[in-house]
Design an enzyme around this catalytic site. Structure first.
Site, PDB file in Angstrom:
ATOM      1  N   LYS A 126      41.536  19.543  17.364  1.00 26.91           N
ATOM      2  CA  LYS A 126      42.764  20.291  17.701  1.00 26.91           C
ATOM      3  C   LYS A 126      42.799  20.633  19.185  1.00 26.91           C
ATOM      4  O   LYS A 126      43.848  20.570  19.823  1.00 26.91           O
ATOM      5  CB  LYS A 126      42.847  21.578  16.864  1.00 26.91           C
ATOM      6  CG  LYS A 126      43.228  21.306  15.422  1.00 26.91           C
ATOM      7  CD  LYS A 126      43.327  22.574  14.577  1.00 26.91           C
ATOM      8  CE  LYS A 126      43.686  22.198  13.145  1.00 26.91           C
ATOM      9  NZ  LYS A 126      43.598  23.297  12.191  1.00 26.91           N
ATOM     10  N   ASN A 166      51.019  33.055   4.215  1.00 29.15           N
ATOM     11  CA  ASN A 166      49.568  32.840   4.164  1.00 29.15           C
ATOM     12  C   ASN A 166      48.859  34.188   4.211  1.00 29.15           C
ATOM     13  O   ASN A 166      49.492  35.236   4.291  1.00 29.15           O
ATOM     14  CB  ASN A 166      49.115  31.899   5.287  1.00 29.15           C
ATOM     15  CG  ASN A 166      49.413  32.473   6.652  1.00 29.15           C
ATOM     16  OD1 ASN A 166      48.839  33.486   7.044  1.00 29.15           O
ATOM     17  ND2 ASN A 166      50.342  31.849   7.366  1.00 29.15           N
ATOM     18  N   LYS A 210      45.890  19.183  21.222  1.00 30.21           N
ATOM     19  CA  LYS A 210      46.900  20.123  21.736  1.00 30.21           C
ATOM     20  C   LYS A 210      46.735  20.369  23.229  1.00 30.21           C
ATOM     21  O   LYS A 210      47.501  21.135  23.820  1.00 30.21           O
ATOM     22  CB  LYS A 210      46.807  21.442  20.959  1.00 30.21           C
ATOM     23  CG  LYS A 210      47.093  21.286  19.463  1.00 30.21           C
ATOM     24  CD  LYS A 210      47.153  22.614  18.725  1.00 30.21           C
ATOM     25  CE  LYS A 210      47.222  22.373  17.226  1.00 30.21           C
ATOM     26  NZ  LYS A 210      47.922  23.405  16.481  1.00 30.21           N
ATOM     27  N   ASP A 248      52.916  25.454   9.202  1.00 30.92           N
ATOM     28  CA  ASP A 248      53.151  24.114   9.756  1.00 30.92           C
ATOM     29  C   ASP A 248      54.492  23.557   9.283  1.00 30.92           C
ATOM     30  O   ASP A 248      55.098  22.738   9.959  1.00 30.92           O
ATOM     31  CB  ASP A 248      52.025  23.165   9.328  1.00 30.92           C
ATOM     32  CG  ASP A 248      50.716  23.513  10.031  1.00 30.92           C
ATOM     33  OD1 ASP A 248      50.773  23.876  11.225  1.00 30.92           O
ATOM     34  OD2 ASP A 248      49.648  23.453   9.391  1.00 30.92           O
ATOM     35  N   ASP A 276      54.911  22.924  17.053  1.00 29.99           N
ATOM     36  CA  ASP A 276      53.616  23.538  17.321  1.00 29.99           C
ATOM     37  C   ASP A 276      53.743  24.400  18.585  1.00 29.99           C
ATOM     38  O   ASP A 276      53.922  23.879  19.688  1.00 29.99           O
ATOM     39  CB  ASP A 276      52.538  22.455  17.509  1.00 29.99           C
ATOM     40  CG  ASP A 276      51.167  23.072  17.473  1.00 29.99           C
ATOM     41  OD1 ASP A 276      50.878  23.930  18.334  1.00 29.99           O
ATOM     42  OD2 ASP A 276      50.377  22.721  16.569  1.00 29.99           O
ATOM     43  N   ILE A 277      53.682  25.712  18.394  1.00 25.75           N
ATOM     44  CA  ILE A 277      53.919  26.643  19.516  1.00 25.75           C
ATOM     45  C   ILE A 277      52.831  26.479  20.585  1.00 25.75           C
ATOM     46  O   ILE A 277      53.105  26.401  21.783  1.00 25.75           O
ATOM     47  CB  ILE A 277      53.947  28.109  19.008  1.00 25.75           C
ATOM     48  CG1 ILE A 277      54.997  28.272  17.907  1.00 25.75           C
ATOM     49  CG2 ILE A 277      54.198  29.078  20.151  1.00 25.75           C
ATOM     50  CD1 ILE A 277      54.944  29.596  17.164  1.00 25.75           C
ATOM     51  N   LYS A 287      69.209  33.650  -5.072  1.00 26.98           N
ATOM     52  CA  LYS A 287      67.922  33.483  -5.749  1.00 26.98           C
ATOM     53  C   LYS A 287      67.964  32.243  -6.652  1.00 26.98           C
ATOM     54  O   LYS A 287      68.894  32.076  -7.443  1.00 26.98           O
ATOM     55  CB  LYS A 287      67.634  34.727  -6.586  1.00 26.98           C
ATOM     56  CG  LYS A 287      66.283  34.719  -7.220  1.00 26.98           C
ATOM     57  CD  LYS A 287      66.054  35.993  -8.020  1.00 26.98           C
ATOM     58  CE  LYS A 287      64.803  35.828  -8.857  1.00 26.98           C
ATOM     59  NZ  LYS A 287      64.694  36.856  -9.882  1.00 26.98           N
ATOM     60  N   PHE A 324      43.269  29.028  18.060  1.00 30.04           N
ATOM     61  CA  PHE A 324      42.317  29.269  16.971  1.00 30.04           C
ATOM     62  C   PHE A 324      42.410  28.081  16.013  1.00 30.04           C
ATOM     63  O   PHE A 324      43.443  27.414  15.952  1.00 30.04           O
ATOM     64  CB  PHE A 324      42.683  30.548  16.213  1.00 30.04           C
ATOM     65  CG  PHE A 324      42.065  31.796  16.795  1.00 30.04           C
ATOM     66  CD1 PHE A 324      42.512  32.303  17.999  1.00 30.04           C
ATOM     67  CD2 PHE A 324      41.038  32.457  16.118  1.00 30.04           C
ATOM     68  CE1 PHE A 324      41.946  33.445  18.538  1.00 30.04           C
ATOM     69  CE2 PHE A 324      40.471  33.585  16.648  1.00 30.04           C
ATOM     70  CZ  PHE A 324      40.915  34.091  17.861  1.00 30.04           C
TER      71      PHE A 324
END
Ligand code: PMT
Length: 405
Positions: A337, A210, A341, A279, A306-307, A289, A323
């Site tokens: 969230k 990302n 969480k 995720d 999910d840490i 490859k 965040f």
């Protein structure tokens, strides 16, 4: 008001090319509101002039031990008592040898012996000189006596060599001095922080990633250090320099990040998840490859743990801050969230817009907690991090106080 406002800093400069950087440190300290008294050794005056330092510090520079104007009133003892901290930058190999052996044969060395103030050295020298057993022995002796060593950094040297021996940059030294005086809410607190992206390999040459650059998380690490916290940073693959005073662990995948976090979390007071953690990851990572043999291909993905939620669910776990990176309705999704969480606070930000979010130097956040929120408008990530850390510190302190009453 700055943490350095009205603080009395005695800044010693010894002979070395890095002395030119200390000129900037004087400027930064004065700008931050500190009272700065510069003391030069004879060697230092070969590299920087008393005139420049006097102009920047607003005080006459002191150099001679036997100076009639000042010594009539035991000037060096007065100066040793005046200082709230003595910082020697650069600290040459020869000056450190003098200190280790207790010599008082110049004004600066005498002040270091005569003071009760904390003594901090920013060594700077050729890498061979730093690694020489004589220097290392002096370093060990000084450390054992409680002298703090800030640096040296490793990198290109003025002499053309590469290795350990570079003086820390003025900005990093300023952070160290701020952290020293920070009697803030986070003095002594241990913070574990994640930053940057993760990469989930598809085959040996491709990955799912990302756009996180790590800038927001690294700015937070720096701001936590400035508030007196001890910071452990678990970073995904980014190209940023480690902020001074931060312990960094580099990881690549979400699974590695989870392992690194869980290995450190039991000893932390505050956990902040600023990393953009994938995720999902490919279920199977190809050994070789992948060839383009067909018109279409599918990659089967499986969920990563999910840490943040795992940390928040730990019995007697740390104060947790997450965040939320959203492309629409950031506050609405962030609140979901936060509740799902079970975390203490969440910072919502808009990504993929014209301004802020991933990669940019600026960002805007809405910090939310049970029963309240505050909007932190678009600002430089460094500035924003300071505001965010201050708010986290206040809420952490409240929870702490409630827990202990
Ligand atoms: O790095 P920069 O370029 O400076 O950009 C900053 C940023 C946009 C990356 C940062 O401000 C930010 O929003 N970080 C969180 C990005 C994110 O992954 O958000 P999320 O909404 O997908 O995840 C919510 C929270 O869960 C985050 O705290 C995340 O770290 C955590 N998470 C997510 C997935 C997972 N498997 N484990 C997690 O801990």
């Amino acid at each position: 008001m700055s943490v350095l406002s009205g603080r009395r800093v005695l800044l010693g400069i010894t002979g070395g090319i890095a002395a030119y950087k200390t000129v900037e440190l004087v400027r930064l300290l004065v700008k931050a509101g500190a009272e700065v008294q510069v003391v030069l050794t004879d060697g230092a005056s070969q590299f920087v002039t008393p005139m420049t330092l006097q102009a920047l510090s607003g005080r006459p520079v002191r150099q001679a031990l036997f100076d009639e104007a000042h010594e009539a009133a035991m000037g060096h003892i007065e100066l040793a008592r005046w200082a709230e901290i003595i910082v020697v930058a650069p600290a040459s190999a020869s000056f450190m040898a003098r200190l280790a052996n207790g010599f008082a044969d110049n004004l600066l060395a005498t002040l270091c012996l005569a003071t009760a103030a904390p003594l901090c050295l920013a060594p700077a020298m050729n890498q061979q000189m730093w690694q020489n057993p004589a220097t290392q022995q002096n370093v060990a002796v000084l450390r054992q006596r409680g002298v703090q060593l800030w640096g040296p950094a490793t990198g290109d040297q003025a002499c053309g060599e590469v290795g350990p021996g570079r003086m820390l940059e003025p900005d990093a030294l300023l952070q160290q001095i701020c952290a020293h005086f920070s009697s803030g809410l986070l003095a002594g607190a241990r913070v574990l922080l994640t930053a940057g992206p993760t990469r989930e390999p598809i085959d040996p040459v491709r990955f799912i990633g990302n756009r996180s650059s790590g800038k927001m998380g690294f700015a937070l690490a720096k701001a936590f250090v400035a508030m007196g916290a001890k910071v452990d940073l678990v970073a995904g693959p980014v190209t940023l320099e480690t902020p001074s005073g931060v312990e960094r662990t580099d990881v690549e995948t979400a699974t590695e990040m989870e392992e690194a976090v869980l290995g450190r979390v039991t000893s932390c007071d505050i956990f902040v998840g600023c990393a953009a953690v994938a995720d999902y990851r490919p279920e199977i990572v190809a050994d070789q490859k992948i060839k383009k043999n067909s018109e279409q291909m599918a990659i089967h993905l499986v969920r990563n743990n999910d840490i943040l939620a795992t940390v928040a669910a730990l019995p007697d776990g740390p104060f947790t801050v997450g965040f939320a990176a959203e492309t629409q309705s950031p506050e609405t999704y962030a609140e979901k969230k936060r509740i799902a969480k079970k975390i203490d606070m969440i910072a919502a930000n808009l990504v993929g817009a014209q301004e802020g979010g991933f990669e940019r130097d600026e960002n805007a956040l809405t910090l939310m907690w049970a029963g309240g929120q505050v909007v932190l408008p678009m600002a430089d990530k460094g500035e924003l991090a300071k505001q965010l850390v201050k708010l986290i510190a206040e809420h952490y302190e409240n929870r702490h106080t409630i827990k202990n009453t």
